[in-house]
Design a protein around this motif. Sequence first.
Motif, PDB file in Angstrom:
ATOM      1  N   ILE A   1      37.555  31.647  49.234  1.00  0.00           N
ATOM      2  CA  ILE A   1      37.745  32.888  49.978  1.00  0.00           C
ATOM      3  C   ILE A   1      37.319  34.019  49.057  1.00  0.00           C
ATOM      4  N   THR A   2      36.487  34.912  49.536  1.00  0.00           N
ATOM      5  CA  THR A   2      36.137  36.071  48.733  1.00  0.00           C
ATOM      6  C   THR A   2      36.410  37.341  49.524  1.00  0.00           C
ATOM      7  N   GLY A   3      36.871  38.383  48.827  1.00  0.00           N
ATOM      8  CA  GLY A   3      37.340  39.577  49.517  1.00  0.00           C
ATOM      9  C   GLY A   3      38.781  39.400  49.949  1.00  0.00           C
ATOM     10  N   ASP A   4      39.341  40.441  50.541  1.00  0.00           N
ATOM     11  CA  ASP A   4      40.750  40.441  50.939  1.00  0.00           C
ATOM     12  C   ASP A   4      40.896  41.110  52.291  1.00  0.00           C
ATOM     13  N   ALA A   5      41.301  40.336  53.280  1.00  0.00           N
ATOM     14  CA  ALA A   5      41.473  40.862  54.636  1.00  0.00           C
ATOM     15  C   ALA A   5      42.585  41.896  54.725  1.00  0.00           C
ATOM     16  N   LYS A   6      43.427  41.987  53.679  1.00  0.00           N
ATOM     17  CA  LYS A   6      44.542  42.933  53.677  1.00  0.00           C
ATOM     18  C   LYS A   6      44.379  43.978  52.582  1.00  0.00           C
ATOM     19  N   ALA A   7      43.153  44.237  52.167  1.00  0.00           N
ATOM     20  CA  ALA A   7      42.926  45.100  51.008  1.00  0.00           C
ATOM     21  C   ALA A   7      43.406  46.529  51.222  1.00  0.00           C
ATOM     22  N   PHE A   8      43.472  47.004  52.465  1.00  0.00           N
ATOM     23  CA  PHE A   8      43.925  48.376  52.696  1.00  0.00           C
ATOM     24  C   PHE A   8      45.372  48.560  52.272  1.00  0.00           C
ATOM     25  N   VAL A   9      46.209  47.549  52.493  1.00  0.00           N
ATOM     26  CA  VAL A   9      47.604  47.646  52.077  1.00  0.00           C
ATOM     27  C   VAL A   9      47.862  46.917  50.761  1.00  0.00           C
ATOM     28  N   ASN A  10      47.015  45.939  50.404  1.00  0.00           N
ATOM     29  CA  ASN A  10      47.210  45.203  49.157  1.00  0.00           C
ATOM     30  C   ASN A  10      46.651  45.924  47.943  1.00  0.00           C
ATOM     31  N   GLY A  11      45.686  46.819  48.133  1.00  0.00           N
ATOM     32  CA  GLY A  11      44.931  47.357  47.014  1.00  0.00           C
ATOM     33  C   GLY A  11      43.698  46.513  46.765  1.00  0.00           C
ATOM     34  N   ASN A  12      42.869  46.944  45.826  1.00  0.00           N
ATOM     35  CA  ASN A  12      41.538  46.361  45.714  1.00  0.00           C
ATOM     36  C   ASN A  12      41.408  45.252  44.684  1.00  0.00           C
TER      37      ASN A  12
END
Length: 500
Positions: free
Chosen positions: A351-362
Amino acid sequence: MGRNIRKRRSSMATKAVAASAALALGGGGLIWANFYASAHESNSGQNSTKAANAAAQVATISCPDVGQKLTNVPNGAKQGVATELANLDKQITEAYARLASTRQAQTNDASFVQNAITGPLKEKRAATIDRIRINIQRSGGQFNSSLSQLAACTTQAANTNAGQAGGGQQNNGGQQNGGNAGQAQNGQGGNGPVAADFVDITKVQANAQLGVGANGAKANGNGGSRGTFTSSCGTNGNDNHNTDNVIVAPGVTNGAHHLHDYVGNQNNDAFASDQELAGAGTSCQNQGDKSSYFWPVLRVQDGSQDFDQNNDGGGKEGNVGKILQPAQAQIKFVGNKRGKVVAMPTALRIITGDAKAFVNGNANANVNWSCTGFENKVQLETQYPICPQGSQVVRTTNFQSCWDGQNIDSANHRTHVAFAQADGTCANGFKAIPQLQVRLVYNVPAPKLQNGTVVQPYAVDSFPENLHKPITDHNDFINFFSTNLMNKMVNCINTGKKCK
């Protein structure tokens, strides 16, 4: 087998009714109550004013990601833990829907969000995390007690995002990140995107480093592996879609809460076993590649609805508009700039990237947005590009290219693979493997920014509480190359050839 959704999109897609004060989707989907109403009403007393201001700043719910904190899950506990992690996602989705539909109550009561939304959510999450503990301990594993402290969630304003650090530098002349509370709920689905999520790419200072450094180190060093291997797997013209994710939520229907495009393996859904994936058909021209490549669909919010307007993961969760089929889907594997690569193991998951990056941070974000003709100049992370006439939108993803040499997956689905270091080497004894690069090209009608709003935006599908932010783009891969074809790939890359 499974429940892949392969419905052909109807040309009779209905037009959405224009929403003003409220927007209801899918007969019971997300409902947005207009933020502005309370701001223009006369409130009695200072407390009411404070409550209205507080409500106006709350755009979404931010919860600690329990799954990314897991380090060791015994085999006997994996399915139970996956089910409970999916329950955590479902609880957040439900809480976000309640947050979005109770704006008036929030303006009337400063404690409403805590008492009616985040408080009950914490209790549900605490019970679910405890069930994760029980699953792990029953299977002989050790539970990290600090995970129990991750039950509490907070609310987040639209313009607050750790994942957007540095976005202003990318902006240069475009719309600034953030936006007022009303903007936070723009978009046909009521949960974004907003004007601040877009920028005219012609006004962005050149910043492109695609193919340079850890996330995109290409083969360019002496002694490196300079070859490439390309697999042609189509653009999902047969509309192979579902809202599952067999990597992070096996056995859970709608585990992704958003729709995926699938190319390559044709039997990927939440219930697919490795044996079923290995025996499946493939859309790839070379039938030795039965790997699964999947990513969230891109939609244009033009007022229309697609086949999933009344479905979980679709319109019921704010993912609305016309699904855009890529004009191109380029799948290429490249080498390591410092040395040779080794074969990927069968069923390796990345898995690359984060589907929850807006709330998880980058921390796990891996996003590259651009336009044709600009890819060597501008790459965006926190904004979608508005491309000039004749230019197409491009999503490029460079996957992790170092493997621990043992595991095809890990408890948090990340620690068994890693990005190469800036000099191309793999740290911690990891081995260099072929780096997957996926380049998706779309014909997208250019959005227009008018008076602080965006007209006819486009966006990737997302978990509803992540507000369709571009930083949430992500990509998934499961390796099911035949042994012969994988060996051919490795040989081509290590000997400097260009193969298909």
